[in-house]
Enzyme design. Structure first.
Site, PDB file in Angstrom:
ATOM      1  N   CYS A   1      -6.305   2.646  -3.073  1.00 20.61           N
ATOM      2  CA  CYS A   1      -4.925   2.272  -3.377  1.00 20.61           C
ATOM      3  C   CYS A   1      -4.430   3.238  -4.439  1.00 20.61           C
ATOM      4  O   CYS A   1      -5.058   3.383  -5.491  1.00 20.61           O
ATOM      5  CB  CYS A   1      -4.863   0.830  -3.879  1.00 20.61           C
ATOM      6  SG  CYS A   1      -3.241   0.338  -4.515  1.00 20.61           S
TER       7      CYS A   1
ATOM      8  N   CYS B   1       3.957   0.925  -3.558  1.00 19.59           N
ATOM      9  CA  CYS B   1       2.723   1.306  -2.874  1.00 19.59           C
ATOM     10  C   CYS B   1       2.531   2.787  -3.115  1.00 19.59           C
ATOM     11  O   CYS B   1       3.366   3.605  -2.709  1.00 19.59           O
ATOM     12  CB  CYS B   1       2.813   1.004  -1.382  1.00 19.59           C
ATOM     13  SG  CYS B   1       1.376   1.568  -0.433  1.00 19.59           S
TER      14      CYS B   1
END
Length: 325
Positions: A115, A268
């Site tokens: 991530c 994100c």
């Protein structure tokens, strides 16, 4: 950009937080990168058993602490005993001082490759816990399921070398600018989407203006055809042209995202990289290599380098300690 509708996730009905086996859980730290939030813990010896149901319960925003994901720090030599990617990092880390493995779980408990925002927050967590040090201008190498990734300290920000992008559809998809069709509630018609591996799977679509971006209903997962075999994040991008700062051309986009295993998130990191790459492809060969990506939770900076390399810069903040009861 208008504030998106508060998200709900696509998780199946979850157990309450009190069903979690809390015995043995270490102190958790809450942190975020441009609103993409995580619960982090140190488990150097890898003794913590993490069950998907426990992760889903702890990250639940109404019955748990609330987060987009859980990140566990495990010593690389310990992680290498059970994680093939960690073992590969030990083998391949020639000249790299890799001490920690980043074990990342989505909010539904599923395992993810890595991530981008979480990687920066992970490094901030290690430094805060005294497990690593990264002064301004220095870097730290972190093992992830996507390989060993380098994170640099740049003033108050952290800049992560995300790795190399890929387009599953190959040259044909790059030439066409798309290889999928995406249906998003609130957005009229099917939209062509470009599939991007960063290395997390993404499909990026474009909308014409701020109104369309705000109208997207991401309380449900967009429909992607053909369906990616392991699911995908979907980014909705509004391209806003270019600006020039200190002699550098910057492309500017605004983005919203639906993350697999989570739902809509305020940001994100790998999605911002995928959005910048797609916008560059759509803009043609003279497009900028530096991009400003506005997300509901703030602003990220993406650099698309040679040999498909990508770097992501932004803040990483730790906001509190959590003790489970």
């Amino acid at each position: 950009m208008s504030t998106p509708t508060p998200r709900t996730t696509d998780r199946a009905e979850q157990p309450t937080a009190r069903t979690v086996a809390h015995d043995g859980w270490p102190r958790l730290v809450k942190g975020h990168g441009t609103g993409n939030d995580f619960l982090l813990c140190a488990d150097p010896d890898g003794g913590l058993e993490i069950l998907p149901a426990d992760v889903a319960a702890i990250t639940d925003r109404h019955r748990g602490i609330g987060a987009d994901g859980l990140i566990r720090a495990v010593r690389i030599d310990v992680a290498a005993l059970t994680e093939p990617s960690a073992a590969a990092a030990v083998r391949d880390a020639s000249g790299q001082d890799v001490g920690w493995f980043m074990d990342y779980r989505n909010a539904d408990g599923s395992v993810a490759e890595m991530c981008g925002n979480g990687l920066r927050v992970f490094v901030a967590f290690l430094v805060d816990a005294g497990l690593a040090s990264v002064a301004d201008g220095e870097h730290l190498d972190v093992a992830t399921r996507a390989g060993v990734l380098r994170v640099h300290r740049v003033g108050d920000d952290l800049m992560a070398e995300i790795g190399r992008w890929d387009v599953p559809g190959g040259t044909e998809a790059l030439t066409a600018g798309s290889d999928a069709l995406v249906t998003v509630a609130g957005v009229t018609g099917q939209r062509p989407g470009l599939s991007v591996s960063m290395p997390n799977p993404h499909v990026v679509i474009a909308v014409a203006d701020e109104r369309e971006l705000a109208a997207a209903d991401l309380t449900r997962a967009p429909l992607v055809e053909p369906a990616p075999p392991h699911g995908t994040n979907v980014e909705i991008v509004w391209a806003q042209g270019e600006v020039e700062r200190d002699g550098t051309r910057w492309g500017v986009v605004s983005m919203r995202v639906h993350e697999r295993g989570v739902g809509e998130t305020l940001s994100c990191g790998t999605g911002a990289c995928a959005a910048a790459l797609a916008a560059q492809v759509w803009a043609g060969p003279d497009a900028p290599v530096d991009w400003i990506v506005h997300v509901p939770g703030g602003t990220l900076v993406v650099h698309l380098g040679p040999d498909r390399a990508v770097a992501l810069r932004g803040p990483a903040q730790l906001v509190g300690d959590v003790t489970l009861r």
